[in-house]
Motif scaffolding. Sequence first.
Motif, PDB file in Angstrom:
ATOM      1  N   MET A  37       0.836  -1.193   0.000  1.00  0.00           N
ATOM      2  CA  MET A  37       0.000   0.000   0.000  1.00  0.00           C
ATOM      3  C   MET A  37       0.872   1.245   0.000  1.00  0.00           C
ATOM      4  SD  MET A  37      -2.897  -1.339   2.678  1.00  0.00           S
ATOM      5  CE  MET A  37      -4.315  -0.585   1.937  1.00  0.00           C
ATOM      6  N   ASP A  38       0.694   2.032  -1.026  1.00  0.00           N
ATOM      7  CA  ASP A  38       1.541   3.206  -1.213  1.00  0.00           C
ATOM      8  C   ASP A  38       0.782   4.475  -0.845  1.00  0.00           C
ATOM      9  OD1 ASP A  38       3.408   5.029  -1.949  1.00  0.00           O
ATOM     10  OD2 ASP A  38       3.143   4.759  -4.112  1.00  0.00           O
ATOM     11  N   GLU A  39       0.929   4.896   0.373  1.00  0.00           N
ATOM     12  CA  GLU A  39       0.230   6.072   0.880  1.00  0.00           C
ATOM     13  C   GLU A  39      -1.215   6.126   0.379  1.00  0.00           C
ATOM     14  OE1 GLU A  39       2.193   9.723   1.316  1.00  0.00           O
ATOM     15  OE2 GLU A  39       4.138   9.012   0.592  1.00  0.00           O
ATOM     16  N   PRO A  40      -1.962   5.075   0.648  1.00  0.00           N
ATOM     17  CA  PRO A  40      -3.283   5.011   0.010  1.00  0.00           C
ATOM     18  C   PRO A  40      -4.241   6.100   0.487  1.00  0.00           C
ATOM     19  CG  PRO A  40      -3.038   3.261   1.616  1.00  0.00           C
ATOM     20  CD  PRO A  40      -1.710   3.919   1.501  1.00  0.00           C
ATOM     21  N   PHE A  41      -4.000   6.625   1.683  1.00  0.00           N
ATOM     22  CA  PHE A  41      -4.968   7.589   2.210  1.00  0.00           C
ATOM     23  C   PHE A  41      -4.425   9.017   2.220  1.00  0.00           C
ATOM     24  CE2 PHE A  41      -5.820   3.696   5.026  1.00  0.00           C
ATOM     25  CZ  PHE A  41      -6.543   3.085   4.019  1.00  0.00           C
ATOM     26  N   ALA A  42      -3.276   9.198   1.590  1.00  0.00           N
ATOM     27  CA  ALA A  42      -2.607  10.499   1.690  1.00  0.00           C
ATOM     28  C   ALA A  42      -3.436  11.639   1.112  1.00  0.00           C
ATOM     29  CB  ALA A  42      -1.250  10.438   0.992  1.00  0.00           C
ATOM     30  N   ALA A  43      -4.226  11.327   0.088  1.00  0.00           N
ATOM     31  CA  ALA A  43      -4.951  12.410  -0.582  1.00  0.00           C
ATOM     32  C   ALA A  43      -6.296  12.700   0.071  1.00  0.00           C
ATOM     33  CB  ALA A  43      -5.147  12.057  -2.048  1.00  0.00           C
ATOM     34  N   LEU A  44      -6.598  11.992   1.153  1.00  0.00           N
ATOM     35  CA  LEU A  44      -7.932  12.145   1.747  1.00  0.00           C
ATOM     36  C   LEU A  44      -7.928  13.138   2.902  1.00  0.00           C
ATOM     37  CD1 LEU A  44      -8.960   8.390   1.919  1.00  0.00           C
ATOM     38  CD2 LEU A  44      -9.396  10.041   0.092  1.00  0.00           C
ATOM     39  N   ASP A  45      -9.087  13.687   3.180  1.00  0.00           N
ATOM     40  CA  ASP A  45      -9.188  14.576   4.340  1.00  0.00           C
ATOM     41  C   ASP A  45      -9.185  13.756   5.623  1.00  0.00           C
ATOM     42  OD1 ASP A  45     -11.900  13.871   5.214  1.00  0.00           O
ATOM     43  OD2 ASP A  45     -12.492  14.778   3.322  1.00  0.00           O
ATOM     44  N   GLU A  46      -9.018  14.442   6.729  1.00  0.00           N
ATOM     45  CA  GLU A  46      -8.806  13.788   8.017  1.00  0.00           C
ATOM     46  C   GLU A  46      -9.928  12.787   8.375  1.00  0.00           C
ATOM     47  OE1 GLU A  46      -6.007  14.145   9.380  1.00  0.00           O
ATOM     48  OE2 GLU A  46      -6.330  13.050  11.243  1.00  0.00           O
ATOM     49  N   GLN A  47     -11.164  13.227   8.255  1.00  0.00           N
ATOM     50  CA  GLN A  47     -12.266  12.334   8.644  1.00  0.00           C
ATOM     51  C   GLN A  47     -12.257  11.050   7.827  1.00  0.00           C
ATOM     52  OE1 GLN A  47     -12.584  15.603   8.087  1.00  0.00           O
ATOM     53  NE2 GLN A  47     -14.530  16.411   8.838  1.00  0.00           N
ATOM     54  N   ASN A  48     -12.134  11.232   6.529  1.00  0.00           N
ATOM     55  CA  ASN A  48     -12.124  10.071   5.655  1.00  0.00           C
ATOM     56  C   ASN A  48     -10.942   9.168   5.934  1.00  0.00           C
ATOM     57  OD1 ASN A  48     -13.910   9.314   3.373  1.00  0.00           O
ATOM     58  ND2 ASN A  48     -14.008  11.539   3.235  1.00  0.00           N
TER      59      ASN A  48
END
Lengths: 284, 295
Positions: A157-168
């Motif tokens: 998993m390559d920074e899968p959540f990096a582009a998401l906002d905090e809640q998400n």
Amino acid sequence: MAEKIVIKGLTKEFVTRDRVVTAVKDVDLTINEGEFVCIVGPSGCGKTTLLRILADLETETRGDIRVVHSDPSKPLNSMVFQEQSIFPWMNVRKNIGFGLKCRRVNKRIIEETVERYIQMIGLQKFGEAYPHQLSGGMKQRVSVARAFANDPEILLMDEPFAALDEQNKIMLQEELLKIWETERKTVVFITHSIDEALTLADRVIIMTSHPGTFKMSVDVDLPRPRRIAELRSDPHFNRLFTELWGVLREEVYKAKANEGLTINDDEFHPDHSQTLADESRLVL
Amino acid sequence: MAEKEPAVPQTAATDPGGEAARSVPTSVGIERPVDTPKKAKRRDSGSGWKGLLGFLSPVVVLILWEIAVPLGFVDGRFFPPPHAIAGTFWKMTLDGTLFADVRVSLVRIILGFLAGAIPGLIVGLSMGLFRPVRWILRPVISATYPIPKLALMPLIILMFGFGETQKVITIALGTFFMVLINTMAGVLNLDKIYLDVAKNYGASRRDFYTRIALPGAMPLIFTGLELGMGMALLLIVAAEMTGAVSGIGYRIWAAQAVFKTKEMFVAFIMISLLGYLFAEGLSSLQRRVIPWKQL
């Protein structure tokens, strides 16, 4: 626990027009079966390169990688990419079932698997929806589900959540924890967030910047199942955070000092922007 | 670094379809589809004033034209008044010439279109997918593409005579290049991440063709089909200039020879109508084939 991935002296150099850039240098790393490992480092430290080598999308310049493929009926690894990577021309179901379809798995089994993961990520109502109808968080859920549904031995998993906002981000981390705690796959998870690493991992590995190499490894002995809200107020979590940040800060400063020299992760892959033709030639 | 593709004229360098879908700003956190039907916006034929004005403007033009002829502002020999054209239209419909012309031309257009589009699609996909194929074929394509198909017509006539083959081949040639170039551009414009995914998830060569390249390039393939269709309409008139005894294009040339401008205008109307119907047909097909593209 059995060794799953053994990396020795891994070095990756990219040859650009006028110089050689060393993205990853002499990395030694062993990851055990069923272990959740987070790799943390300043941007440009070659984390992504390391992962792409593990995913077989890049070849190492030097060094030795041994990955144990214990069950040949399963794919060795599946990657969750940082950027939007689900196919715009497939609906949610088709996207999730993509890996299974490529492996010519029985249709009924594909349907069942897709159904299970679509439930797990809470997108039952969006099975027929196309990516352009989904929010960023939903797309990334599909991307994660696609990887899990493929049932690989190793998840990359390559920074899968990096582009998401905090809640998400928190919601997806919770979902990932939930799924992982039932399936216990080997996971190599790249992030630049210490928070995220401590929340998810059994072990955090810190990489230095420019060139990226192994710096230290910290065991995260926080009990499972983990609840993100509780973790945040756990004194041990905070102690680990302080300890890791102390180490990482140095690296970030060093990276900053090297700014002119540092190449961001995307530019690290000269062929990242290459055309389909060049890539497919490698593939086909 | 992105490979430069300078040699072949990039008619298709417009929006690479998929892009639009990808760059849509998404409202993260709101768990509902971001999509709302935008039919009214897209079709530009909304109700109310817009629709009314759109309907009125051609009507006004026709009325002005009708008045201008008897007043001597417009030469009725070249621009017969609309009511006279309508009369001729009716007459040609009744005696069957109109239907016969349309049928003959339609068969030529469809055959030529298919004979050009299918190879264009196949060659375009292969050139997009395989660098060696591109290396080999690009010089040939680059050299032949700029030659006006009209310039080739005399040669085609020498080779095939004045039969149906000559007309079909002329149209096929025009369509072929449009579809080929756009298809290739469509494949080359695919984001590389999708290939990484496909490779990582074990896609076979066939999967690459059918699940990645073809659907991914579909928006531009349709652009190519639309351009090819326009080319086909243009070429049908030229191809029927010689060695034809019927067809819409033939009608125009025949009318010229005997100064029957009314018949000419009837043929213009039919070509315009055919163009409109083809465009509508393609765009409805497109909506069905590319439901994933946000229009």
